[in-house]
Design an enzyme around this catalytic site. Structure first.
Site, PDB file in Angstrom:
ATOM      1  N   SER A 224       0.828  -1.205   0.000  1.00 48.29           N
ATOM      2  CA  SER A 224       0.000   0.000   0.000  1.00 48.29           C
ATOM      3  C   SER A 224       0.869   1.266   0.000  1.00 48.29           C
ATOM      4  O   SER A 224       1.743   1.382  -0.854  1.00 48.29           O
ATOM      5  CB  SER A 224      -0.942  -0.066   1.203  1.00 48.29           C
ATOM      6  OG  SER A 224      -1.950   0.890   1.125  1.00 48.29           O
ATOM      7  N   ASP A 311      -9.742  -4.740  -4.693  1.00 47.92           N
ATOM      8  CA  ASP A 311      -9.134  -3.793  -3.757  1.00 47.92           C
ATOM      9  C   ASP A 311      -9.857  -2.442  -3.865  1.00 47.92           C
ATOM     10  O   ASP A 311      -9.852  -1.822  -4.925  1.00 47.92           O
ATOM     11  CB  ASP A 311      -7.645  -3.632  -4.105  1.00 47.92           C
ATOM     12  CG  ASP A 311      -6.865  -2.846  -3.058  1.00 47.92           C
ATOM     13  OD1 ASP A 311      -7.456  -1.985  -2.389  1.00 47.92           O
ATOM     14  OD2 ASP A 311      -5.648  -3.096  -2.930  1.00 47.92           O
ATOM     15  N   HIS A 350      -7.887  -5.364   0.072  1.00 48.36           N
ATOM     16  CA  HIS A 350      -6.658  -4.564   0.164  1.00 48.36           C
ATOM     17  C   HIS A 350      -5.566  -5.234   0.993  1.00 48.36           C
ATOM     18  O   HIS A 350      -4.392  -4.920   0.836  1.00 48.36           O
ATOM     19  CB  HIS A 350      -6.992  -3.191   0.749  1.00 48.36           C
ATOM     20  CG  HIS A 350      -5.825  -2.252   0.781  1.00 48.36           C
ATOM     21  ND1 HIS A 350      -5.083  -1.961  -0.346  1.00 48.36           N
ATOM     22  CD2 HIS A 350      -5.237  -1.560   1.791  1.00 48.36           C
ATOM     23  CE1 HIS A 350      -4.118  -1.117  -0.031  1.00 48.36           C
ATOM     24  NE2 HIS A 350      -4.186  -0.874   1.262  1.00 48.36           N
TER      25      HIS A 350
END
Ligand code: NAG
Length: 378
Positions: A224, A311, A350
């Site tokens: 991320s 995601d 995610h």
């Protein structure tokens, strides 16, 4: 859109408005409904609705100006380092998270600035690790087991559950995992900035490099927001002529402006004229770029990109776009550049790619080694 219990995307912007709203409600412009509405409570309801809508409008219009006037709000939303979830974790005790072969210690990237680090040894050493201190952990680096430097995303700490689960998977595959909290996160000192995150990563990298022999592979794994730190770090390493053995990007984006435009926070403003000026320029004003799309043109080592199609925090198309850029990069030509999508049906979203039973094979294919023995291979 705003899931309060999800540390990586919670609605902090709206929280402080309530008292303000109530006050304006009393003196609000919906007086006509109150005046004639007594016998007809339905009219009162319509009046209330009108008032509600008016105020939502006031709020909707004022937020962009507030953000523009206080760009630091945007920095806080990017880093979310003040959100420690769960808050009760004692980072000095990784054992509490089920990591019985992990050592907690502190490094000093700058004098007087300490950052918290965890070193997890390969799972096959867990018995030997019981009761051991730092010098034993340091001595384990001299074996040939590869080392993964893990750079976490925004919100939470190195003890966040989805992170811990990944350390367990990687250590069960025979890797050392070294992870830390950037300045401003967890029990690390200081306050967050992109430059600070990158120097902290470089500090831990150099610390590792000093302890490893030349043959031990050292991989960098970002997740991320941590993928932005990872490409910054690897670009620095390549500039100085010593690339790492590989770079793994889990749920990456192209650059922070594109990511912010696609983040669920931006949903209600994305199509507003001036969105870039109000919201994205405020991010840039904080010197936050995370330009992975540029960095891939300066990186020369194998790259693996992992992204789940469902995601919602970093949309899949941004990871795909970064992959397309990486696969056309001159500096990366001659190096492996792999992209592994995870279909929506798997629901990894995610932060659950660690759950993939395919991950051991994906990694051994990429690292070019035989798959290592895992505890739960079926
Ligand atoms: C210690 O950790 C290892 C690796 O995760 C695990 O296989 C083992 O069962 C754990 N031992 C105990 C006593 O919890």
């Amino acid at each position: 859109m705003r899931k309060r219990n999800n540390p990586e995307d919670s609605g902090t912007l709206l929280d402080r408005r309530d008292p303000d709203l109530k006050q304006r409600d009393r003196q609000g412009p919906g007086g006509e409904a109150g005046g004639m509405g007594k016998p007809f409570s339905r009219l009162g309801l319509v009046g209330k609705m009108k008032r509600m809508i008016l105020w939502l409008l006031v709020v909707y219009v004022s937020i962009p100006f507030i953000v523009k006037l206080c760009p630091s709000i945007q920095a806080k939303l990017v880093f979310l380092n003040f959100m420690r979830m769960p808050d009760f974790i004692d980072l000095k005790r990784p054992l509490d998270q089920g990591l019985n072969h992990t050592h907690n210690f502190y490094l000093e990237p700058e004098t007087g600035l300490k950052i918290g680090v965890w070193h997890t040894v390969p799972a096959q050493m867990w018995r030997e690790a019981q009761g051991k201190r730092g010098d034993w952990y340091d001595s384990t680096f001299s074996s040939t087991h590869s080392v993964i430097l893990y750079l976490h995303g925004n919100a939470g700490t190195r003890g966040g559950d989805h992170r811990v689960q990944l350390y367990k998977v990687l250590s069960s595959l025979g890797h050392h995992v070294v992870t830390f909290d950037y300045r401003g996160w967890g029990d690390s000192d200081g306050s967050p900035s992109e430059g600070g995150m990158t120097s902290d990563a470089l500090c831990v990298y150099d610390w590792l490099k000093q302890r490893l022999n030349d043959k031990t592979p050292l991989y960098i794994w970002g997740h991320s927001l941590g993928t932005g730190v990872a490409t910054n770090l690897v670009r620095r390493l390549c500039d100085r002529g010593s690339p790492p053995d590989a770079l793994i990007l889990e749920s990456p984006f192209t650059n922070i402006r594109e990511e912010a435009r696609n983040h669920p926070f931006s949903m209600v403003y994305r199509y507003l004229p001036g969105f870039d000026w109000f919201f994205l320029d405020a991010i840039t004003a904080n010197n936050i770029c995370f330009a992975s799309d540029e960095n891939v043109n300066h990186i020369s080592c194998p790259v693996l990109i992992l992204h789940a199609e469902d995601d919602a925090v970093v949309p899949f198309h941004l990871g795909k776009k970064l992959y397309n850029m990486a696969s056309q990069s001159k500096s990366l030509s001659g190096h492996k550049v792999h992209f592994v999508p995870f279909p929506s049906a798997l629901a990894y979203r995610h932060k659950f790619i660690y759950r993939s039973p395919e991950l051991p094979n994906i990694l051994s294919d990429f690292f070019g080694s035989a798959p290592q023995q895992t505890d739960d291979s079926t």
